[in-house]
Design an enzyme around this catalytic site. Structure first.
Site, PDB file in Angstrom:
ATOM      1  CD  GLU A 264      -1.884   2.054   2.246  1.00 21.18           C
ATOM      2  OE1 GLU A 264      -1.222   2.913   1.690  1.00 21.18           O
ATOM      3  OE2 GLU A 264      -2.132   1.907   3.368  1.00 21.18           O
ATOM      4  CB  CYS A 301      -1.950   6.333   3.151  1.00 27.50           C
ATOM      5  SG  CYS A 301      -2.712   5.376   4.033  1.00 27.50           S
TER       6      CYS A 301
END
Ligand code: NAP
Length: 527
Positions: A264, A301
């Site tokens: 990720e 993120c």
């Protein structure tokens, strides 16, 4: 107590010579504990133990596995203040965040314990035999998920608890039946070792095989590289930079036996502001977005790094208000001097690009390791033509793109790299008037948000935390929520296997009482 050693299964070990300390960014000093980088020999030991633990752990009863996960949660809570103080001293993050993240970590572990206890997650699917079928008999086929084998988890710098040692990746891998070797993040090795001690205690208390878990220290890329190349490792979980994630993905693909890397990575999380909404709500939107951009010093993120709107007085009003609001917020500390160095360098590179205008930058003096929040603006055309502006600036930075037209806005969205999230800000029925924008957004992201902010990732079954490359290496999977377990399993079928030799999940009697698809009908009934 922190010893600065590696956990190789149940044993503490430090055979290496390369040493390092963690760093307190608030005080701008090294922390006292010294950590020793794992050696090649220790890596081999951890993988060999994990391989032998897998023989037992892969088919351990669901009650025992759930007890293991719940006991890890209990042991993390038992670390109490020591864990919170260590977390704060290694991350510069405040106590409230540390406690919140601990709560989330414990909740994720318990969530997977419940999933395992209930048991239906294995997706048992049974098609009974039709011996008299013409022209050929149909065999008895029974399918379920089985674990992949030892998994390597890379701790994330920005989530020392929830996406590190006993974070989402580890909890999901244990739930699946995979032993875990953590490559501890060097910035929070002390926090990592404390959590590792909790996992080891829980493993011993609940009778797990030695080697179900190891925690390896390292500051540098060698240990991670060796782990990913090791033939005993069968999958990798990673959260961090695109460079790091891609390097590990390529390394795994080049192995004699390639393995999956679920990374990720970077995302700039486009926020599309439709015109009527900007006109009517620009003041409240500016306040909301000033908070979202600076939340956690922008180190999420899902940070909104790109705001897209249609050029005009209303968007100008929004930019002016956002600029006023964002500089009112007191700057906060970043995780580590390297992260602030990267933030300053990437921000500098972005704001010195042609045709880019800095709308707001915190101008007062800031403490060492504190970030200056920044908002910049650029035309749609200049954005399209300059890939540097599409890159993540990890920190409290956002770029507002002033598009000439709806067509240009759609073209920009369609040409973005893959993203974790996309947000649509729309007034009343405005969204329905822009189906092409909604469709373009859906094609580039893993989750769309309506009239909200992308920061804040709920942990629940319907969450998708992932997206087209490079936000993740495999957009078919989520890194958050119970379905993240699917990264660590593979489907496996038994054909005409004797009932008594089948796993309980697939036996005629359905002794676990789980929900199964039997001859195309979802049921908990026995056959
Ligand atoms: P990182 O540099 O990607 O490192 C993450 C982990 O992977 C570390 O343990 C690192 O080891 C290891 N690693 C990195 N490159 C590797 C390689 N080529 N081979 C083997 N191992 C490798 O991320 P970070 O330290 O967390 O932060 C650095 C930057 O990543 C940030 O400034 C930010 O831009 C980005 N980041 C993005 C997100 C996001 O969610 N989008 C989250 C966190 C960070 P060592 O540290 O020991 O070298």
């Amino acid at each position: 107590m922190i010893t600065g050693k590696n956990y190789i299964g149940n044993n503490l070990s430090s055979k290496g010579t390369k040493q390092y300390n963690t760093f307190n960014p608030q005080l701008n000093i090294k922390n006292e504990h010294v950590f020793t980088e794992a050696t090649a020999e220790e890596i081999d030991e951890a993988v060999a133990l994990a391989t032998s633990a897998f023989k037992v752990f892969r088919s351990i009863s669901k009650d025992k596995k759930a007890a293991f996960l719940n006991t890890i949660a209990d042991e993390i809570l038992a670390l109490d203040d020591l864990l919170i103080k260590t977390y704060c001293s290694e991350s510069g993050l405040p106590e409230g965040r540390a406690k919140g993240e601990r709560g989330r970590t414990v909740m994720q572990l318990r969530m997977f314990a419940d999933l395992v206890n209930e048991g239906s997650w294995v997706d048992a699917t049974i098609d009974t035999a039709l011996p008299n079928r013409e022209p050929a008999p149909k065999p008895d086929l029974r399918k379920m998920y089985i674990p992949l084998g030892p998994v390597v988890v890379f701790g994330a710098s920005n989530f020392p608890l929830a996406y590190s040692t006993a974070g989402g990746d580890t909890a999901a891998a244990f739930a699946a039946g995979c032993p875990v070797i953590v490559k501890s993040h060097p910035m929070h090795a002390g926090t990592g070792e404390l959590v590792a001690s909790a996992i080891v205690k829980a493993a011993q208390k609940t009778g797990m095989p030695n080697g179900v878990f190891s925690n390896l220290n390292s500051s540098g890329i060698e240990v991670g590289e060796q782990l990913v190349k090791h033939s005993g490792v069968k999958a990798v979980g990673f959260t961090g930079s695109i460079n790091g994630g891609r390097a590990l993905y390529d390394l795994a693909a080049q192995r004699e036996e390639p393995i999956p890397v679920f990374a990720e990575m970077g995302s700039i999380n486009p926020v599309v502001m439709l015109p009527k909404s900007v006109k009517n709500n620009y003041k409240s939107l500016a306040k909301t977005y000033a908070s979202s951009i600076t939340l956690g010093t922008g180190q999420f993120c899902t940070n909104p790094g790109l705001i897209l709107g249609i050029k005009g007085d209303d968007l100008t009003n929004f930019i002016i208000k956002l600029s006023e609001e964002i500089v009112k917020i007191d700057p906060t500390c970043m995780l580590h001097p390297n992260i602030i160095k990267a933030y300053d360098a990437k921000r500098q590179k972005a704001v010195t690009q042609d045709n880019l205008h800095v709308a707001a930058e915190y101008a007062e003096d800031v403490k060492t390791n504190y970030a200056r929040q920044t908002v910049a603006t650029v035309s749609g055309k200049a954005f399209i033509n300059n890939p540097t502006l599409h890159q993540e600036v990890f920190g409290p930075y956002s770029l507002v793109v002033e598009c000439e037209s709806v067509e240009e806005l759609e073209a920009i969205i369609s040409n973005l790299e893959g993203q974790l999230t996309g947000t649509l800000i729309a007034h009343d029925d405005e969204a329905a008037q822009y189906p092409e924008i909604v469709s373009a957004l859906q094609n580039r992201v893993g989750r769309v948000i309506f009239n909200g902010v992308p920061t804040g990732v709920e942990v629940c079954p319907s969450m998708t935390h992932g997206g087209p490359y490079p936000s993740s290496t495999d957009s078919r999977f989520t890194a958050v929520g119970i379905h993240s377990i699917k990264r660590w399993v593979r489907p496996f079928s038994y054909q005409d296997w004797p009932n008594e030799l089948l796993p309980d999940e697939l036996k005629n009697e359905n002794p676990l009482g789980i929900s199964r698809l039997v001859n195309n009908k979802q049921t908990t009934e026995k056959i």
